[in-house]
Design a protein around this motif. Structure first.
Motif, mmCIF file in Angstrom:
data_model
loop_
_atom_site.group_PDB
_atom_site.id
_atom_site.type_symbol
_atom_site.label_atom_id
_atom_site.label_comp_id
_atom_site.label_asym_id
_atom_site.label_seq_id
_atom_site.Cartn_x
_atom_site.Cartn_y
_atom_site.Cartn_z
ATOM 1 N N LYS A 1 -2.294 0.416 -4.633
ATOM 2 C CA LYS A 1 -1.494 -0.808 -4.540
ATOM 3 C C LYS A 1 -0.357 -0.681 -5.533
ATOM 4 O O LYS A 1 -0.573 -0.291 -6.683
ATOM 5 C CB LYS A 1 -2.322 -2.047 -4.876
ATOM 6 C CG LYS A 1 -3.300 -2.440 -3.805
ATOM 7 C CD LYS A 1 -2.592 -3.211 -2.729
ATOM 8 C CE LYS A 1 -3.611 -3.769 -1.738
ATOM 9 N NZ LYS A 1 -2.951 -4.221 -0.533
ATOM 10 N N THR B 1 4.766 10.755 -2.495
ATOM 11 C CA THR B 1 4.347 9.369 -2.648
ATOM 12 C C THR B 1 5.131 8.588 -1.619
ATOM 13 O O THR B 1 6.362 8.567 -1.664
ATOM 14 C CB THR B 1 4.659 8.856 -4.062
ATOM 15 O OG1 THR B 1 3.988 9.691 -5.011
ATOM 16 C CG2 THR B 1 4.211 7.421 -4.235
ATOM 17 N N ASP C 1 0.859 -1.185 0.000
ATOM 18 C CA ASP C 1 0.000 0.000 0.000
ATOM 19 C C ASP C 1 0.893 1.233 0.000
ATOM 20 O O ASP C 1 1.848 1.327 0.776
ATOM 21 C CB ASP C 1 -0.893 0.030 1.244
ATOM 22 C CG ASP C 1 -2.003 -1.008 1.184
ATOM 23 O OD1 ASP C 1 -2.464 -1.315 0.074
ATOM 24 O OD2 ASP C 1 -2.401 -1.516 2.248
ATOM 25 N N VAL C 2 0.564 2.172 -0.876
ATOM 26 C CA VAL C 2 1.318 3.411 -0.993
ATOM 27 C C VAL C 2 0.329 4.567 -0.937
ATOM 28 O O VAL C 2 -0.746 4.502 -1.535
ATOM 29 C CB VAL C 2 2.098 3.447 -2.333
ATOM 30 C CG1 VAL C 2 2.805 4.779 -2.514
ATOM 31 C CG2 VAL C 2 3.096 2.307 -2.403
ATOM 32 N N PHE C 3 0.699 5.621 -0.227
ATOM 33 C CA PHE C 3 -0.124 6.822 -0.143
ATOM 34 C C PHE C 3 0.359 7.807 -1.200
ATOM 35 O O PHE C 3 1.564 8.023 -1.364
ATOM 36 C CB PHE C 3 -0.042 7.427 1.257
ATOM 37 C CG PHE C 3 -0.479 6.460 2.323
ATOM 38 C CD1 PHE C 3 -1.818 6.149 2.492
ATOM 39 C CD2 PHE C 3 0.460 5.838 3.132
ATOM 40 C CE1 PHE C 3 -2.221 5.243 3.461
ATOM 41 C CE2 PHE C 3 0.071 4.931 4.103
ATOM 42 C CZ PHE C 3 -1.272 4.632 4.259
ATOM 43 N N VAL D 1 5.052 5.247 1.603
ATOM 44 C CA VAL D 1 4.379 4.176 2.339
ATOM 45 C C VAL D 1 4.009 4.654 3.744
ATOM 46 O O VAL D 1 3.339 3.935 4.478
ATOM 47 C CB VAL D 1 5.249 2.901 2.439
ATOM 48 C CG1 VAL D 1 5.477 2.296 1.068
ATOM 49 C CG2 VAL D 1 6.555 3.165 3.150
ATOM 50 N N TYR D 2 4.406 5.872 4.091
ATOM 51 C CA TYR D 2 4.128 6.424 5.417
ATOM 52 C C TYR D 2 3.065 7.505 5.323
ATOM 53 O O TYR D 2 3.281 8.564 4.747
ATOM 54 C CB TYR D 2 5.423 6.970 6.046
ATOM 55 C CG TYR D 2 6.420 5.868 6.266
ATOM 56 C CD1 TYR D 2 6.273 5.001 7.334
ATOM 57 C CD2 TYR D 2 7.449 5.648 5.364
ATOM 58 C CE1 TYR D 2 7.152 3.948 7.520
ATOM 59 C CE2 TYR D 2 8.333 4.594 5.539
ATOM 60 C CZ TYR D 2 8.175 3.749 6.619
ATOM 61 O OH TYR D 2 9.037 2.700 6.791
ATOM 62 N N ARG D 3 1.920 7.218 5.896
ATOM 63 C CA ARG D 3 0.804 8.148 5.885
ATOM 64 C C ARG D 3 1.152 9.445 6.600
ATOM 65 O O ARG D 3 0.648 10.515 6.282
ATOM 66 C CB ARG D 3 -0.413 7.483 6.542
ATOM 67 C CG ARG D 3 -1.686 8.245 6.351
ATOM 68 C CD ARG D 3 -2.595 8.131 7.587
ATOM 69 N NE ARG D 3 -3.678 9.066 7.551
ATOM 70 C CZ ARG D 3 -3.554 10.372 7.792
ATOM 71 N NH1 ARG D 3 -2.393 10.906 8.027
ATOM 72 N NH2 ARG D 3 -4.603 11.170 7.762
ATOM 73 N N PHE E 1 -5.118 12.489 0.165
ATOM 74 C CA PHE E 1 -4.326 11.454 -0.472
ATOM 75 C C PHE E 1 -5.216 10.271 -0.777
ATOM 76 O O PHE E 1 -6.335 10.160 -0.271
ATOM 77 C CB PHE E 1 -3.160 11.016 0.429
ATOM 78 C CG PHE E 1 -3.605 10.398 1.721
ATOM 79 C CD1 PHE E 1 -3.846 9.034 1.822
ATOM 80 C CD2 PHE E 1 -3.801 11.177 2.850
ATOM 81 C CE1 PHE E 1 -4.259 8.456 3.005
ATOM 82 C CE2 PHE E 1 -4.211 10.610 4.051
ATOM 83 C CZ PHE E 1 -4.446 9.252 4.121
ATOM 84 N N LYS E 2 -4.703 9.409 -1.606
ATOM 85 C CA LYS E 2 -5.397 8.154 -1.863
ATOM 86 C C LYS E 2 -4.400 7.024 -1.659
ATOM 87 O O LYS E 2 -3.181 7.225 -1.720
ATOM 88 C CB LYS E 2 -6.012 8.133 -3.250
ATOM 89 C CG LYS E 2 -5.028 8.305 -4.387
ATOM 90 C CD LYS E 2 -5.775 8.367 -5.716
ATOM 91 C CE LYS E 2 -4.831 8.644 -6.857
ATOM 92 N NZ LYS E 2 -5.512 8.791 -8.131
ATOM 93 N N THR E 3 -4.921 5.863 -1.428
ATOM 94 C CA THR E 3 -4.077 4.687 -1.258
ATOM 95 C C THR E 3 -4.107 3.895 -2.555
ATOM 96 O O THR E 3 -5.187 3.649 -3.115
ATOM 97 C CB THR E 3 -4.592 3.808 -0.097
ATOM 98 O OG1 THR E 3 -4.705 4.604 1.075
ATOM 99 C CG2 THR E 3 -3.639 2.661 0.176
ATOM 100 N N ASP F 1 -0.600 11.597 -3.494
ATOM 101 C CA ASP F 1 -1.356 12.829 -3.671
ATOM 102 C C ASP F 1 -1.157 13.304 -5.111
ATOM 103 O O ASP F 1 -0.043 13.646 -5.506
ATOM 104 C CB ASP F 1 -0.854 13.892 -2.679
ATOM 105 C CG ASP F 1 -1.612 15.213 -2.770
ATOM 106 O OD1 ASP F 1 -2.386 15.407 -3.729
ATOM 107 O OD2 ASP F 1 -1.416 16.050 -1.880
#
Length: 194
Positions: free
Chosen positions: A75, A48, A37-39, A50-52, A71-73, A41
């Protein structure tokens, strides 16, 4: 070149159409082969991660009234660097530039075999506030590179200051670091300030 975010990958492809010698990969590097999962914007593609946490107002340096970013998550696929090198018959890497917003530890560990063989000549990596979220401190980077016989230095506009680690260097001030193997004296001289 590797880019994990689809929108940014499209920009990368568009900006490199004139260069036939660049291989573009729409996935990232890590220390394992998996989907993560990657956050992301869309309005700030430099964020971009992996840490929200990096989307919070506390990461907006010196801005009054900073608000949480949207932001969106997504894959995203990541592969081990050593596996990618082996599958593509890459024997040496002259420059490994890492800009992964907190995943430095995973990317570096993914190249353990190549580091062991001294097959990577020079590494440039970021060190900034994202390292607080990832808990991969400058001290950890020094330890990683020391274990493989590399020197680490701070990158300035015209030179690299190779230096031993000190706790006072742990300032998260958004700098780039360089790692070069201790045996590569010629490269150290070219980069150094002496």
């Amino acid at each position: 070149a590797f880019e994990i975010a689809p929108t940014t990958f499209s920009k990368l492809r568009q900006n490199t159409t004139a260069f036939s010698n660049i291989t573009l990969n729409s996935f990232g590097l890590s220390d394992c082969n998996e989907e993560i999962d990657v956050f992301f914007d869309d309005t700030a593609d430099y964020l971009t991660s992996v840490y929200r946490d990096v989307f919070g107002p506390e990461f907006e340096a010196f801005k009054r009234g900073a608000k949480e970013r949207s932001f969106k998550t997504i894959k995203a696929r990541v592969v081990r660097g050593d596996d990618y090198a082996r599958e593509n018959n890459i024997q040496t890497i002259d420059l490994l530039k890492i800009d992964v917003e907190g995943m430095e530890k995973s990317v570096l560990r993914g190249f353990n075999d190549m580091f062991q063989k001294k097959s990577i000549q020079l590494v440039q990596f970021e060190y900034n506030t994202t390292n607080i979220a990832s808990k991969f401190l400058l001290r950890d980077a020094y330890q990683f590179f020391n274990d493989f016989g590399y020197l680490v230095g701070k990158l300035y506009p015209n030179y690299v200051e190779f230096r031993n680690y000190h706790y006072r260097h742990e300032d998260f001030c958004g700098l780039n670091m360089i790692a070069v193997h201790k045996e590569n004296i010629e490269l150290q001289k070219l980069l150094g300030n002496s």
